[in-house]
Design an enzyme around this catalytic site. Sequence first.
Site, PDB file in Angstrom:
ATOM      1  CG  HIS A 278      -2.080   1.109   0.674  1.00 13.71           C
ATOM      2  ND1 HIS A 278      -2.076   1.609   2.113  1.00 13.71           N
ATOM      3  CD2 HIS A 278      -3.163   0.244   0.085  1.00 13.71           C
ATOM      4  CE1 HIS A 278      -3.679   2.498   1.411  1.00 13.71           C
ATOM      5  NE2 HIS A 278      -3.418   2.131   0.374  1.00 13.71           N
ATOM      6  CG  HIS A 509      -7.336   7.932  -2.062  1.00 15.15           C
ATOM      7  ND1 HIS A 509      -5.461   7.623  -1.866  1.00 15.15           N
ATOM      8  CD2 HIS A 509      -7.373   6.566  -1.428  1.00 15.15           C
ATOM      9  CE1 HIS A 509      -5.414   6.249  -1.959  1.00 15.15           C
ATOM     10  NE2 HIS A 509      -6.907   5.860  -1.891  1.00 15.15           N
TER      11      HIS A 509
END
Length: 623
Positions: A278, A509
């Site tokens: 990630h 985000h």
Amino acid sequence: MSQDSQHGKWTMSSSEDEDDAPAPAVSKPAERPTARALADTNEGSKNMDALIRSSQKSDPIPITDIKSESSSPAISSKTIGSEARQAAHSNQHNPVKFETKVPSPAVKRKKETEESGWALSSSDDERPDEKASQTKRRSPSPKRKKVEDKRPPSPHGPSYYKEEPEEFFETSLPPENTFRFYLTKVTGIEKKYNNGALHIKEILSPLFGTLKESVQFNYCFDIPWMVQQYPPEFRDKPVMIVHGEKRESKARLIQQAQPYGHIRFCQAKLDIAFGTHHTKMMLLWYEEGFRVVILTSNLIRADWYQKTQGLWLSPLYPRLPEDSPASAGESPTYFKRDLVEYLEAYRSPELAEWIERIKEHDLSETRVYLIGSAPGRYQGADMERWGHLRLRKLLRENTRPILGEEAWPIIGQFSSIGSMGIDKTKWLAAEFQQTLATLGSAKKSSASSETTLHLVYPSVDNVRTSLEGYPAGGSLPYSIQTAQRQLWLHSYFHRWSSESSGRGHAMPHIKTYMRTSPDFTELAWFLVTSANLSKAAWGGLEKNNTQIMVRSYELGVLYLPSAFNMTKFTIQKNPFPATSSSSSFPVPIDLPPQRYSSKDQPWIWNIPYTQAPDTHGNVWVPS
């Protein structure tokens, strides 16, 4: 057990900790909304209640962790992404328009089945042969085609993304930023709010150096789009992509790169189930030196268009003189050592040359601390290398206690939420809050439990009224299966608000964590990171707190006042338009946070929202 609240009736799992005995988040597709749920025209509690009742016919899907992007099939031939993003992509290309006249349940069910192509069953236990016979009886009809032809072209279809005009991009370096913290540019907001913000095309442009080679660490990729972000003169320079894809998704990623001979790959090892790669980072090697960019955006167009994203842009690091000692070029924050240690955690020969390049450069001007996560189980001194215990160590060693610190609230802001157990004591209000409440070297005190924790996560109305409308929710993958197990969490929630940066309607985000003064004018510390609110990202203690287990790769930078010769940061109230003179920190959310009202609900991506249209006149019907 069940529990009623303003968010509807939620069924709580009997499991104390879903992470202990999980099934993968992608091992089964998210359950389709039933006809009963679609017929329910009330938003919120009735909608969720109907879905929960339908899910009780079979065992709920145990979700270990929902991260910002999960390892699901690709959205399209170009984008490797999550199931939630796949739903957003589907809704963008085949939107369901809002209808003010609500038909009866029977008519609505028939109409939605015809229009969307869903094979909705009245029974979850329907036998395969019965489904097959029903499928066989359903053949394409002129009526169905006629209904589809009536739909106007989607504003979220292929033409949704507009090419920005030349004046959108900077032709000179942005104003010098004391903290080197930037937001990304957003299409569709006032020009002044993009002053001092950065687009990927600018980051990769000659403004910042004459690029020789680069590495892109990320989760989601659209390689053709990524290549186009490099300026023509750098477009054939070598690029390495560091990813966590496996099997079919890895094959798709490699296939994307076939036309580009300058692209190589490095696959991150993910030895613990349900972990992801990630981390989002760029390593940029120039003729003039070296640069690091740590950010929150995926390498896909949607993440750089109408979302709120953040990044740290390093100084340009010059090359050290030959024969410099190994300790040369280190910063007071030990950033160079920690970056090398993070890259070594990949155990990848492909990164060896980049580790050597970092060692050859002078990183002494760095004033942030690196906080990473790397998959593994760690004991002893290694427990403080990664995740939230790494953050705890830095806060313990590099901050000082504050008088009345228990009144200084903690704020966590993120775009996805993992499974944290049946109550707050399992992880959030225990080990994680103890970390976030750490100030100085004093032993654990009652202050950690007394400290208020505000969690900022978009509400349904935030998403509905956003620039993107409901498809923005594809980047906010909090699932009904996870939410129904932790109703207790929702009392912590606060709405997304960023009017001071002009991004109130640009869904976040970005992920930020901070400790503020009671009047929200000062900061004890600030963190921007890829890590969402999940144990997979931050790690969870095991074996009577003698071991920590981390599932995923994550990366962020921590700002501490001591590294800037300050005792506290002053919060900049109006960070845009950006200026070079301000020594105040440009916090990207409005303070104080706004608690959810009685009508607010957290955005949950895999249930329908059909009561009210979004900003493009569409509703949300995930499949």
